[in-house]
Design a protein around this motif. Structure first.
Motif, mmCIF file in Angstrom:
data_model
loop_
_atom_site.group_PDB
_atom_site.id
_atom_site.type_symbol
_atom_site.label_atom_id
_atom_site.label_comp_id
_atom_site.label_asym_id
_atom_site.label_seq_id
_atom_site.Cartn_x
_atom_site.Cartn_y
_atom_site.Cartn_z
ATOM 1 N N PRO A 414 13.992 3.991 -10.794
ATOM 2 C CA PRO A 414 13.363 3.872 -11.802
ATOM 3 C C PRO A 414 13.817 4.097 -13.245
ATOM 4 N N PRO A 415 13.125 3.453 -14.467
ATOM 5 C CA PRO A 415 13.572 4.335 -15.597
ATOM 6 C C PRO A 415 13.446 5.804 -15.428
ATOM 7 N N MET A 416 14.517 6.582 -16.316
ATOM 8 C CA MET A 416 14.403 8.050 -15.971
ATOM 9 C C MET A 416 13.210 8.776 -16.763
ATOM 10 N N CYS A 417 12.355 7.963 -17.322
ATOM 11 C CA CYS A 417 11.140 8.739 -17.864
ATOM 12 C C CYS A 417 10.092 8.598 -16.606
ATOM 13 N N PHE A 418 10.436 8.274 -15.400
ATOM 14 C CA PHE A 418 9.261 8.448 -14.330
ATOM 15 C C PHE A 418 8.745 9.682 -14.234
ATOM 16 N N SER A 419 7.544 9.694 -13.988
ATOM 17 C CA SER A 419 6.733 10.866 -13.962
ATOM 18 C C SER A 419 6.529 11.502 -12.687
ATOM 19 N N MET A 420 6.176 12.882 -12.607
ATOM 20 C CA MET A 420 5.536 13.186 -11.345
ATOM 21 C C MET A 420 4.202 12.524 -10.953
ATOM 22 N N GLU A 421 3.481 12.183 -11.570
ATOM 23 C CA GLU A 421 2.411 11.519 -11.555
ATOM 24 C C GLU A 421 2.659 9.918 -10.714
ATOM 25 N N ASP A 422 3.694 9.299 -11.369
ATOM 26 C CA ASP A 422 4.212 8.067 -10.910
ATOM 27 C C ASP A 422 4.776 8.195 -9.478
ATOM 28 N N ALA A 423 5.816 9.392 -9.341
ATOM 29 C CA ALA A 423 6.025 9.653 -7.949
ATOM 30 C C ALA A 423 4.850 9.843 -6.687
ATOM 31 N N GLU A 424 3.832 10.532 -7.257
ATOM 32 C CA GLU A 424 2.451 10.822 -6.421
ATOM 33 C C GLU A 424 1.992 9.396 -5.899
ATOM 34 N N LEU A 425 1.772 8.595 -7.066
ATOM 35 C CA LEU A 425 1.133 7.197 -6.694
ATOM 36 C C LEU A 425 1.937 6.405 -6.008
ATOM 37 N N VAL A 426 3.221 6.414 -6.084
ATOM 38 C CA VAL A 426 3.974 5.620 -5.123
ATOM 39 C C VAL A 426 3.778 6.073 -3.859
ATOM 40 N N ALA A 427 3.910 7.549 -3.611
ATOM 41 C CA ALA A 427 3.789 7.897 -2.029
ATOM 42 C C ALA A 427 2.668 7.687 -1.509
ATOM 43 N N ARG A 428 1.498 7.939 -2.360
ATOM 44 C CA ARG A 428 0.189 7.562 -1.947
ATOM 45 C C ARG A 428 -0.083 6.321 -1.472
ATOM 46 N N CYS A 429 0.425 5.318 -2.125
ATOM 47 C CA CYS A 429 0.066 3.882 -1.895
ATOM 48 C C CYS A 429 1.134 3.550 -0.620
ATOM 49 N N ILE A 430 2.233 3.872 -0.623
ATOM 50 C CA ILE A 430 3.016 3.586 0.863
ATOM 51 C C ILE A 430 2.298 4.196 2.021
ATOM 52 N N ASP A 431 1.814 5.298 1.769
ATOM 53 C CA ASP A 431 1.205 6.127 2.799
ATOM 54 C C ASP A 431 0.071 5.291 3.532
ATOM 55 N N ARG A 432 -0.778 4.682 2.287
ATOM 56 C CA ARG A 432 -2.003 3.846 2.874
ATOM 57 C C ARG A 432 -1.451 2.574 3.435
ATOM 58 N N ILE A 433 -0.493 1.956 3.061
ATOM 59 C CA ILE A 433 -0.029 0.606 3.541
ATOM 60 C C ILE A 433 0.853 0.844 4.906
ATOM 61 N N LEU A 434 1.338 1.851 5.171
ATOM 62 C CA LEU A 434 2.234 2.337 6.518
ATOM 63 C C LEU A 434 1.049 2.619 7.364
ATOM 64 N N THR A 435 -0.022 3.265 6.864
ATOM 65 C CA THR A 435 -1.119 3.752 7.858
ATOM 66 C C THR A 435 -1.846 2.490 8.114
ATOM 67 N N ASP A 436 -2.169 1.510 7.308
ATOM 68 C CA ASP A 436 -2.896 0.214 7.741
ATOM 69 C C ASP A 436 -2.035 -0.620 8.657
ATOM 70 N N MET A 437 -0.560 -0.677 8.480
ATOM 71 C CA MET A 437 0.403 -1.541 9.363
ATOM 72 C C MET A 437 0.140 -0.918 10.779
ATOM 73 N N GLU A 438 0.181 0.495 10.817
ATOM 74 C CA GLU A 438 0.074 1.234 12.113
ATOM 75 C C GLU A 438 -1.205 0.846 13.076
ATOM 76 N N ALA A 439 -2.173 1.053 12.222
ATOM 77 C CA ALA A 439 -3.582 0.516 12.640
ATOM 78 C C ALA A 439 -3.732 -1.045 13.164
ATOM 79 N N SER A 440 -3.237 -1.761 12.412
ATOM 80 C CA SER A 440 -3.140 -3.264 13.003
ATOM 81 C C SER A 440 -2.148 -3.522 13.930
ATOM 82 N N HIS A 441 -1.108 -2.676 14.336
ATOM 83 C CA HIS A 441 -0.481 -3.116 15.466
ATOM 84 C C HIS A 441 -1.106 -2.284 16.679
#
Length: 441
Positions: A414-441
């Protein structure tokens, strides 16, 4: 702006009619029309905001006011070529020199990473009077014919490998021939280059250059094992070749702890030729080759002038200077270190919860998350990676893309001004999507 007059549908229809289809769009099934950007954020025609995890070109943040101000002021004053004397060219070269080892003391300014790598190839051949080049498997060095020839990522889909090109194994300690449990993977991978050089010499050929990205990107966000580059440089130098470090994607502090990614290999290592580009102008086309006085002298001695119409023009150099000032003033290398470490840590925690995450790797704000179908076989989870990218865009307005030979590595540059909050948002969303995918499998 004219683009505001067109509907998204009209823009897409005109693009399909007027622009070559090989120029592909992100999210081709439902493209995003971006009309504005600031910092790490992109805005579509409806004003919806997207978090940009792809934009390594817009290094200090999209449309940074200091950069646009420097560009506008210089454009209003003068823009000419380097056959006239101008302060910006030498002041910028001097600022770049201050970030590099003394050995890299001569600069050639161009307009793109492809131009820089093409010139690096010319410099290497002129200096060594040899022809052959060693590259890493899956490498990509640009879109010119000369660079397609040294980019396995491209030439394997096209005309194939030229006799003067030799491919060394990618030093990938997760998926490569030597894994992380190898006692000294850096030496083991360097020795594959030594063996390749021997094979080349047995065919009566000679090495001009070893060409490698300091952190291979298209190869899957790879961090080279410790000691690799210095040992390869030793082997290549012993047969009269030079080491070219391609930092078109990785330079200017993205690694966090160091301004240049080649410096991750230790203080005793310095390439003979360094190329830089993408982030250099924060979206403005500027690139450069830095090399030694000896290599530059050999290039001069061929008696042919090197002139680049736009390379090193006053506007480009004013922009380049402004980018360096912003990196320093806003401590963006420090931010890359802190936020990158946090992002990597968040992904490592996700790895402990999601079997699909096979590997997490990176330095600074250059991070890869490799998805696999099975941790034992390490079979790439290509479709799953594409699904994650699609859902991040559709549900969370987060722009991420994939890389690696199997497109199963989620890449974060990402651009180098990427923030801690941005990092947490990305990780949280990926966590949710992977959890959904595991549940659907």
């Amino acid at each position: 702006m004219a683009s505001h007059l067109l509907s998204k549908e009209d823009t897409l229809a005109m693009r399909k009619r007027l622009i070559g289809e090989s120029c592909r769009l992100f999210y081709s099934d439902d493209p995003v029309k971006i009309v504005k950007a600031r910092g790490q954020y992109l805005f579509d025609e409806n004003g919806s905001r997207y978090l940009d995890c792809i934009g390594n070109v817009h290094h200090v943040g999209h449309c940074h006011p200091s950069v646009t101000k420097a560009a506008a002021e210089q454009m209003d004053l003068l823009n000419t070529n380097t056959r006239f004397l101008h302060d910006n060219l030498v002041l910028y070269a001097n600022r770049l020199a201050a970030t590099l080892p003394d050995k890299l003391s001569v600069f050639y300014f161009v307009n793109s990473g492809s131009e820089a790598n093409d010139l690096a190839l010319r410099l290497a051949r002129q200096y060594t009077q040899h022809e052959d080049v060693i590259v890493l498997d899956h490498a990509y060095h640009g879109h010119l014919v000369s660079l397609i020839d040294i980019s396995p990522y491209k030439f394997r889909k096209l005309s194939g490998q030229k006799e003067w090109v030799h491919v060394a194994p990618l030093p990938d300690t997760y998926r490569g021939i030597y894994k992380a449990d190898e006692p000294n993977p850096g030496l083991a991978y360097a020795n594959t280059v030594r063996d390749l050089i021997e094979d080349v010499h047995n065919k009566g050929r000679k090495i001009a250059a070893f060409f490698a990205e300091s952190m291979p990107s298209v190869g899957g966000q790879i961090i080279l094992p410790e000691g690799y580059s210095s040992k390869v440089a030793e082997y290549v130098g012993a047969v009269g070749g030079v080491f070219v470090a391609d930092e078109v994607q990785t330079g200017f502090g993205r690694a966090g702890s160091h301004f240049w990614a080649f410096q991750l290999q230790g203080a005793d290592f310095c390439p003979d030729i360094l190329t830089m580009g993408k982030p250099m102008g924060n979206g403005h086309p500027i690139a450069c080759v830095a090399t030694t006085a000896e290599i530059a002298a050999a290039f001069t001695d061929n008696g042919v002038e090197y002139f680049n119409t736009f390379g090193g023009n006053p506007v480009s150099c004013a922009i380049g200077l402004a980018v360096l000032e912003v990196i320093e003033k806003e401590d963006l290398t420090g931010n890359a270190t802190r936020v990158g470490a946090h992002l990597k840590d968040l992904f490592t925690k996700l790895q402990s919860r999601h079997q699909i995450i096979g590997d997490v790797r990176g330095k600074g704000l250059f991070v890869g998350v490799e998805l696999v179908q099975d941790r034992q076989t390490r079979k790439p989870a290509t479709k799953a990676a594409a699904h994650v990218v699609k859902r991040l865009k559709a549900e969370d307005r987060i722009c991420v893309s994939t890389d690696g030979p199997w497109d199963n590595v989620l890449k974060f540059k990402p651009p180098m001004c990427f923030s801690m909050e941005d990092a947490e948002l990305v990780a949280r969303c990926i966590d949710r999507i992977l959890t959904d995918m595991e549940a659907s499998h």
